[in-house]
Design a protein around this motif. Structure first.
Motif: not given
Length: 591
Positions: A158-161, A185-194
């Motif tokens: 979901t985050a990737s798409e 949310e998608f943007y933050l999930a992808w950019t802030n992920a470790t």
């Protein structure tokens, strides 16, 4: 391998003797703690899930106020299957549900397929519900200005798409401020992920946590599980009654006109979604061994679950379509939505009611996870007792008297995938397994009643001569569809080959491939229909199981082809396990 060995059957008489004497597979039994009220609560907990807070809106949008007739019609369709489950539960009061019922009537291979389908149904269904539960919880927390890290509240896919979608928007010259809250949310999930070894760590922690907590509850005992289930059901019913009692004061009778704006066709267009709102009453049959009086309480509980839920659904639909126009109800949260619409004066009380309804969805989903997480280990335990799975799956905890190992495995197989997977697009996969089980149980009652030597339980499906009732019902149904949409019905049966140079079989294959000729799913239903019509007349079969079987096979034929591919693939994988292990280790193979 002898083909007949694939259809070897368990003896109903032997099962009944083992249960009565506490011998054989039942020498070590589960704790008997459930009474009628507990079974009724568990059934309502499973049936009245998120569906009543969501899908009822779409069904009302399509059918208008007349959707109440769809709920009544669907209840009659479900009651046919409930009758058959009730007779089996009364005759064979053991864990295993449709798996055990199939083993005594159709034989081992069909029983394995049913058992595998039920395990798949409960597992995938709970994964999807856990993911949805996570979405509601994180949304509720955001409303309270509590923000969890986005990369820990959704799955990787979901985050990737979503991030790819955001990148496309940004490439058009727009900024982050132009994105919707969900896209941010998608943007933050992808950019802030470790990142670990070049892979972003994006997991759905809330979904994982709820499954772990429910699994721990199910592990420690049926008494604790039933108490929580009863509590959650009381909360749900209180919220539903609150909606009805408060909402009735805001009903505008003008919204009920026209009552059926899209005719019968519009009403019936929601039959699939509405039918699945009833699925769940069968789950309580897996707790038969934990009932104090299963032969009396299980049949009664199943019937009352369907009846009470129908009353609730009809009342909600009437209030819902009376408060606002049906044209406004194509939303995901219709019960909360209508209070926002009628609250033109911003009354604090209505805001509170709407908020309570929104929060109640979380409790509704929690109770569904609990009941299905309770049922799956008992299916595995039953299969293990028969030798089709390793013995450890039948291990019962000495203190808690629950199927301990099976419960842990169930927790792992649901909790871990819920971290990573996005199964919302394949949730209908669970429906195929359920409908397949319903159809087999209805057929099993017909086979069981052909054996005059079996000892009947306290409940029997009422007998109505199928030679008269089945043809009459089919004529009535066809008549309704002809009145509802005669043009589509005519086109459906029309046959117009476009290439006269092809022979008949080539035309069938070509048209089937192009999906313009009779779909293989429709051919499946038609074949079953003709066979059951012939047998009903020749052998004067009981009408209720026959109609129940036909309804379930028809609804299976309406499920998308893509879901059928997933289902058949999963069944093929299950059959590999059966032939490599179950067939050889089966206790019936050693007799």
């Amino acid at each position: 391998m002898n083909i007949s060995d694939l259809f070897r059957r368990k003896s109903i008489a032997q099962i009944q003797k083992d249960v009565t004497d506490g011998t054989g597979d039942h020498a070590q039994s589960l704790e008997k703690n459930l009474q009628f009220r507990d079974l009724l609560a568990m059934g309502i907990a499973a049936v009245v899930g998120a569906g009543i807070f969501g899908t009822i809106g779409e069904a009302s949008y399509n059918g208008g106020p007349a959707v109440v007739f769809l709920f009544i019609f669907t209840a009659f369709a479900c009651i046919f299957s409930a009758f058959c489950y009730a007779e089996f539960a009364s005759t064979i009061p053991v864990s295993g549900s449709a798996y055990t019922y199939a083993y005594t009537t159709f034989g081992e291979l069909v029983a394995w397929i049913i058992g595998w389908a039920l395990v798949m149904e409960y597992a995938i269904g709970n994964i999807a519900i856990a993911i949805s539960w996570s979405d509601y919880v994180t949304g509720f927390l955001r409303g309270m200005d509590i923000h969890l890290p986005a990369n820990l509240t959704m799955d990787y896919i979901t985050a990737s798409e979503g991030y790819a979608e955001v990148q496309k928007i940004l490439s058009e010259g727009k900024t982050i401020k132009d994105l919707s809250a969900r896209q941010q949310e998608f943007y933050l999930a992808w950019t802030n992920a470790t990142e670990v070894f070049g892979t972003k760590i994006i997991v759905d922690i809330p979904a994982f946590i709820i499954v772990v907590l429910i699994t721990m509850l199910v592990y420690v005992g049926i008494k604790e599980s039933k108490n929580v289930s009863n509590f959650l059901v009381i909360l749900k019913l209180a919220v539903i009654l609150l909606f009805i009692v408060v909402g009735v004061f805001y009903v505008n009778p003008a919204n009920w006109s026209p009552f059926a704006p899209n005719g019968i066709k519009g009403v019936l267009s929601g039959v699939g979604a509405v039918f699945f709102a009833y699925i769940g009453f069968d789950a309580i049959s897996t707790t038969a061994e934990e009932c104090k009086n299963p032969q009396k309480d299980l049949p009664k509980a199943m019937m009352w679950v369907v009846i009470l839920c129908t009353i609730l659904y009809v009342a909600i639909a009437l209030v819902l379509t009376g408060m606002v126009s049906y044209k406004m109800l194509a939303v995901g949260d219709p019960l909360a939505f209508v209070f926002e619409q009628v609250n033109v004066n911003k009354e604090p009380f209505l805001n509170i009611v709407g908020g309570i309804i929104a929060v109640s969805v979380i409790f509704a989903m929690t109770s569904v996870i609990l009941v299905f997480q309770l049922g799956q280990p008992r299916i595995w335990m039953a299969m293990s007792r028969d030798g089709l799975l390793p013995k450890i799956f039948a291990k019962i905890h000495p203190k808690y008297l629950t199927p301990s190992f099976s419960t842990i495995v169930t927790g792992v197989l649901v909790a871990v995938p819920s971290l990573f997977l996005n199964l919302k697009q394949v949730t209908e996969l669970t429906s195929i397994g359920t409908l397949f089980a319903f159809a087999v149980v209805c057929g099993g009652v017909l086979l069981m009643n052909q054996n005059k030597n079996h000892t009947a339980g306290r409940f029997r499906v009422p007998y109505y001569n199928g030679a008269y009732f089945v043809p009459a019902i089919l004529v009535a149904v066809v008549g309704i569809f002809m009145v509802a949409d005669s043009e589509s019905l005519g086109n459906f049966f029309a046959y117009n080959p476009t290439n006269e140079d092809k022979n008949f079989f080539q035309i069938i294959l070509t048209e089937a491939k192009n999906k313009t000729f009779w779909d293989i799913r429709f051919l499946m239903f038609t074949t079953v229909l003709l066979i059951m019509l012939y047998l009903s007349i020749k052998k004067q079969l009981s009408a209720i199981p026959v109609v129940g079987l036909l309804v379930n096979v028809y609804l299976m034929s309406e499920i998308k082809q893509e879901n059928w591919k997933w289902f058949l693939g999963a069944m093929a994988f299950g059959l590999v396990i059966y032939f490599l292990y179950g067939f050889k280790k089966s206790k019936l193979n050693k007799l």
